[in-house]
Design an enzyme around this catalytic site. Structure first.
Site, PDB file in Angstrom:
ATOM      1  N   ASP A   1      32.736  34.687  42.999  1.00  0.00           N
ATOM      2  CA  ASP A   1      33.820  35.654  43.175  1.00  0.00           C
ATOM      3  C   ASP A   1      33.623  36.872  42.275  1.00  0.00           C
ATOM      4  OD1 ASP A   1      36.445  33.122  43.556  1.00  0.00           O
ATOM      5  OD2 ASP A   1      34.942  33.888  44.956  1.00  0.00           O
TER       6      ASP A   1
ATOM      7  N   ASP B   1      35.327  38.340  40.070  1.00  0.00           N
ATOM      8  CA  ASP B   1      36.347  38.374  39.023  1.00  0.00           C
ATOM      9  C   ASP B   1      35.742  37.850  37.729  1.00  0.00           C
ATOM     10  OD1 ASP B   1      38.067  35.412  40.356  1.00  0.00           O
ATOM     11  OD2 ASP B   1      36.090  35.673  39.471  1.00  0.00           O
TER      12      ASP B   1
ATOM     13  N   ASP C   1      36.158  34.935  36.148  1.00  0.00           N
ATOM     14  CA  ASP C   1      35.616  33.585  36.265  1.00  0.00           C
ATOM     15  C   ASP C   1      34.286  33.590  37.018  1.00  0.00           C
ATOM     16  OD1 ASP C   1      37.625  32.328  34.864  1.00  0.00           O
ATOM     17  OD2 ASP C   1      38.891  32.054  36.620  1.00  0.00           O
TER      18      ASP C   1
END
Length: 687
Positions: A542, A544, A546
Site C-alpha cells: 500500500d 501509506d 505501513d
C-alpha cells in the site's frame, strides 16, 4: 571559413577547449574524486588525511587530528615535517603553492621524500583545493609559521574568516611569525568544499570519516588519530590508537558472538618483484626491482561469515586486488596440501575443499607497503600492481606451512582443518539438494506454499513474482494479473526484521521462508541467481506508512540474504497511485496521481482548462480498494506501470545504512533521526 564549416556540420580549431591548471578538476570533478555525491565529499577528507598519514608512516608524525566545524568546513592537523616552504627551482614558487595548485606535483614520485605512500597521481590535495570555496593552510617549519589561502585553487587573501568574504588574488606564501617555544612542526589544512560542484544533498558521512580514522589507526599503530566534532556547539572527541596494529583490527572486525577456534596468526615479511617503470625522465625501464613489505593478520571463528579487508600503503582497497589474489592462492595451496597429508581427514575420493570453504568464518586483514603502487582508479578501490601477487603468496604460504607443522600450534591447526572439511561437506550436500529441486513450477509438482498463485509460463526471462501485502490485495491482484507470466505471493502484515535476527530465525519465520522457497534460489552464501524461478521480483504494498515499512523490511531481507538479486537489477517496488481524478462531460479523462502535491496540481490544471472534476476525489487507502482494471492499468501492466528498481551502488554504505536503520542498536538510530529531522520535506509527507 568558419561559417562554411558550421554550415557543413563540421568543427574547427576554434571549437576545441583547452583546460589549464585546475580547470579540469572543476569541469570533471568525478574523474578526480570518484563521484560527485556524498562519497565524493568524503573522498576530499581522505585525500588530505592520507597526506598526514604518509608522514606518520615515514616516522615523522605521531598525531593526526580531524576537526568537523559547525560551518561545514573540515580541518586536518598533523605534527609531521610540514610541507616544504622553500622556493621550487623549476617553477619559481614555494613547495606549498606547488603541491596545492599543480596537478601531478608532490613528494611521492621518487627521491627521498617518501619510501612508500598512498599518493600515486599527485592530484589529491590540489583537487580538494580546486573544489573548495576556501582553502587555508598553515605550515610550521624551519622555526617559522607560514600561511596561505586559496579560492578554487587561486592563491590570495580573504577579508575575514568567512569563506564568502571578499577575496583578492595574490600569489606567495606568507610568514606570519615565529614558531613558539615547544611547538612541533607540522601542517594544518582547513577547507570549505563548494557545494556547486556536487549533487544536491551530498553531505559528509561522519561515520565514514570515523571508520577511515579507525582503520588507519590500526594500520599505523605508532600514530594517534583523533576526531573532533564541534558542529553542534559541543566538543565531541574520539581517539583512535591501537598499539597491537592488525591483531587489534582482527578483534574489532570479528562478528559479535563468533568464538575463535585458533589464535590470531600474524604474517610479516619482505619480498621483491620486478615491473616496468618510468625513470625520473619519464623513460620506461624494464625489470625495475621493487620491494614490498607484507603484513597479514588472520584467524578462524566458529561462525560462517567471512571478513577480509585489504589495504595498500594504508589506503583501503574495497574491491581487493592483486594482494588479495596472492593471499587467496596461498591459503588454498597451504591448507589443501595439509589436508591431503593429514591421515583420515579426507575420505577416499572426496573432493578437497575450495576457497569458499577455507574462507568460511575467517577474519583477515591484508596490508602491503610498496613504492609507486598502481590502482585501477583515482579512488584506489583496487590494487593492480601485478608483482605483489607472487610476493604475498610466497610469504603467506611459507608462514601458514610453518604454523601447520609447529608443535605448539598443531592442535589448533587441526581444529581449523576439520572446520574447513566440514564446511566443504555441508556445501556439497546443499548443492545436491538444490540440484534435485531445481526450477519446478507448482504445475510440475514442486512443493510450494499453498498461498502461491503461480503463473503458467516456465520461462524465467518473462516471468515475474509480485509479493503482495495482504489477502484483500491478493483478491484484486488475482483478477488483474496476466496469469501467463505474473505470479502472486501474499504476505501477512510486517515480516521479521532480519537485520536483528539470525539466519535460523529468518528461516523459521513463515513469511520469510515462503519467499525463499518460492524463489527457489536459496539464501545467504548458498544463494544461486541462476536458479531463480522468476525474472523479476516486485514488492507491491500500500502507498501509506505501513506499506513503506513493509517494503523496507522486505528490502532488508533481500539485501542481507539474497543480495545478488539486487546486484543483478531484478528487484523492484511497485508504485501504486493515491488518487483517481475523473472529469465530467464529453471526453472524460481519468488521471492517477501519487502525492497530495500532484493531485492539487492536476486539479488546478484541469479546472484552468475549463474541465469539471468529479468530487470528492477518490483516495485509495490500500491496494484492495482498487478494482481489477484500476490495479492493472496503474500498477501491474508492464506497458504503462511505474516501478522503482532497487540498487546497491556502494555495498559498504548500504550495509551501514541497514545496520543504522534496522539494527539492534537504538541510540545511533535515535541520534540520526534527530540530526536528520531538518532535512525532511514536509510537503512530501502523506499524512
Amino acid at each position: 571559413m568558419t561559417g562554411e564549416l558550421e554550415a557543413q556540420g563540421m568543427y574547427g580549431a576554434d571549437d576545441l577547449t583547452h583546460l589549464e591548471g585546475l580547470d579540469a578538476v572543476r569541469k570533471r570533478p568525478g574523474m578526480y574524486i570518484g563521484s560527485t555525491d556524498s562519497r565524493g565529499v568524503g573522498h576530499l577528507v581522505n585525500e588530505i588525511l592520507d597526506n598526514s598519514t604518509d608522514e606518520g608512516v615515514a616516522g615523522h608524525a605521531t598525531r593526526v587530528e580531524v576537526t568537523l566545524h559547525a560551518d561545514g568546513s573540515v580541518q586536518v592537523d598533523d605534527d609531521g615535517r610540514g610541507i616544504p616552504t622553500d622556493v621550487h627551482a623549476k617553477s619559481g614558487i614555494s613547495g606549498v603553492e606547488l603541491v596545492l595548485t599543480r596537478l601531478h606535483a608532490g613528494g611521492k614520485f621518487g627521491g627521498s621524500g617518501y619510501k612508500t605512500s598512498g599518493g600515486l597521481h599527485g592530484v589529491g590535495a590540489s583537487a580538494v583545493n580546486a573544489l573548495s570555496l576556501r582553502f587555508d593552510i598553515t605550515v610550521k617549519r624551519d622555526g617559522k609559521v607560514h600561511q596561505m589561502s586559496f579560492r578554487h585553487g587561486v592563491p590570495g587573501v580573504f577579508d575575514g574568516p568567512d569563506p564568502q568574504a571578499a577575496f583578492t588574488a595574490q600569489p606567495g606564501l606568507r610568514v606570519v611569525g615565529p614558531m613558539k617555544r615547544g611547538d612541533s612542526t607540522g601542517t594544518s589544512i582547513r577547507y570549505w568544499h563548494d557545494a556547486r560542484y556536487f549533487e544536491t544533498g551530498a553531505v559528509l558521512d561522519v561515520e565514514a570519516v570515523r571508520a577511515k580514522l579507525r582503520n588507519t589507526a590500526f594500520l599505523v599503530p605508532r600514530v594517534c588519530y583523533q576526531l573532533r566534532d564541534v558542529r553542534h556547539g559541543l566538543v565531541d572527541e574520539e581517539t583512535f590508537r591501537f598499539p597491537n596494529g592488525l591483531t587489534d583490527m582482527v578483534d574489532f572486525l570479528t562478528p559479535a558472538g563468533d568464538r575463535a577456534v585458533c589464535g590470531t596468526l600474524l604474517v610479516t615479511g619482505t619480498g621483491t618483484y620486478k615491473e616496468n617503470a618510468a625513470d625520473e625522465n619519464g623513460v620506461m625501464r624494464a625489470n625495475v626491482e621493487r620491494q614490498a613489505e607484507v603484513e597479514v593478520a588472520l584467524r578462524w571463528g566458529t561462525g560462517y561469515e567471512r571478513t577480509i579487508e585489504c589495504f595498500a600503503n594504508t589506503i583501503r582497497n574495497a574491491h581487493g586486488g592483486t594482494h588479495r589474489k596472492g593471499f587467496e592462492r596461498a591459503v588454498v595451496r597451504a591448507l589443501t596440501e595439509a589436508m591431503r597429508n593429514s591421515r583420515g581427514l579426507l575420505r577416499p575420493k572426496e573432493e578437497p575443499p575450495i576457497l569458499d570453504d577455507i574462507l568460511e568464518g575467517m577474519t583477515a586483514v591484508i596490508h602491503v607497503r610498496l613504492p609507486e603502487p598502481q590502482f585501477t582508479s583515482q579512488t584506489k578501490d583496487e590494487l593492480s600492481t601485478a608483482g605483489v601477487t607472487k610476493v604475498l603468496q610466497a610469504i603467506v604460504e611459507q608462514r601458514l606451512k610453518a604454523w601447520l607443522e609447529d608443535r605448539k600450534t598443531r592442535s589448533e591447526a587441526a581444529v581449523v582443518l576439520q572446520k574447513i572439511v566440514d564446511a566443504a561437506r555441508v556445501r556439497l550436500t546443499q548443492k545436491q539438494q538444490k540440484d534435485a529441486a531445481r526450477r519446478k513450477t507448482a504445475l510440475e509438482g514442486a512443493s510450494m506454499p499453498p498461498k502461491l498463485v503461480d503463473c503458467r509460463s516456465t520461462g524465467v526471462d518473462r516471468s515475474e513474482l509480485f509479493i503482495v501485502e495482504g489477502d484483500s490485495a491478493l483478491g484484486t491482484a488475482r483478477l488483474a494479473r496476466s496469469s501467463e507470466y505474473q505470479a502472486l505471493l501474499p504476505i501477512r502484515g510486517k515480516i521479521l526484521n532480519v537485520q536483528k535476527a539470525s539466519l535460523q530465525q529468518m528461516l523459521d519465520n513463515a513469511e520469510c521462508s515462503a519467499i525463499v522457497q518460492v524463489l527457489g534460489a536459496g539464501s545467504g552464501r548458498t544463494f544461486d541467481l541462476s536458479a531463480l524461478r522468476y525474472g523479476r521480483v516486485l514488492i507491491m504494498a500500500d502507498a501509506d506508512v505501513d506499506g513503506s515499512h513493509i517494503r523496507t523490511l522486505l528490502i532488508t531481507l533481500f539485501a542481507k540474504y539474497m543480495r545478488p538479486l539486487i546486484e543483478a537489477g531484478r528487484l523492484y517496488t511497485a508504485v501504486p497511485p493515491l488518487h483517481k481524478v475523473v472529469t465530467k462531460g464529453r471526453n472524460p479523462e481519468t488521471i492517477y496521481t501519487y502525492t497530495e502535491v500532484e493531485v492539487s496540481s492536476v486539479v488546478a490544471r484541469l479546472q484552468k482548462a475549463g474541465k469539471q472534476v468529479v468530487t470528492p476525489i477518490p483516495r485509495f487507502k490500500g491496494l484492495g480498494e482498487m478494482d481489477a482494471d484500476e490495479l492493472w492499468d496503474t500498477t501491474m501492466n508492464p506497458a504503462v506501470r511505474a516501478v522503482r528498481r532497487i540498487t546497491i551502488d556502494d555495498v559498504d554504505a548500504a550495509q551501514r545504512v541497514l545496520e543504522l536503520l534496522m539494527g539492534e542498536k537504538v541510540e545511533p538510530r535515535r541520534n540520526w533521526l534527530i540530526d536528520s529531522a531538518s532535512r525532511v520535506d514536509q510537503a512530501t509527507i502523506d499524512a
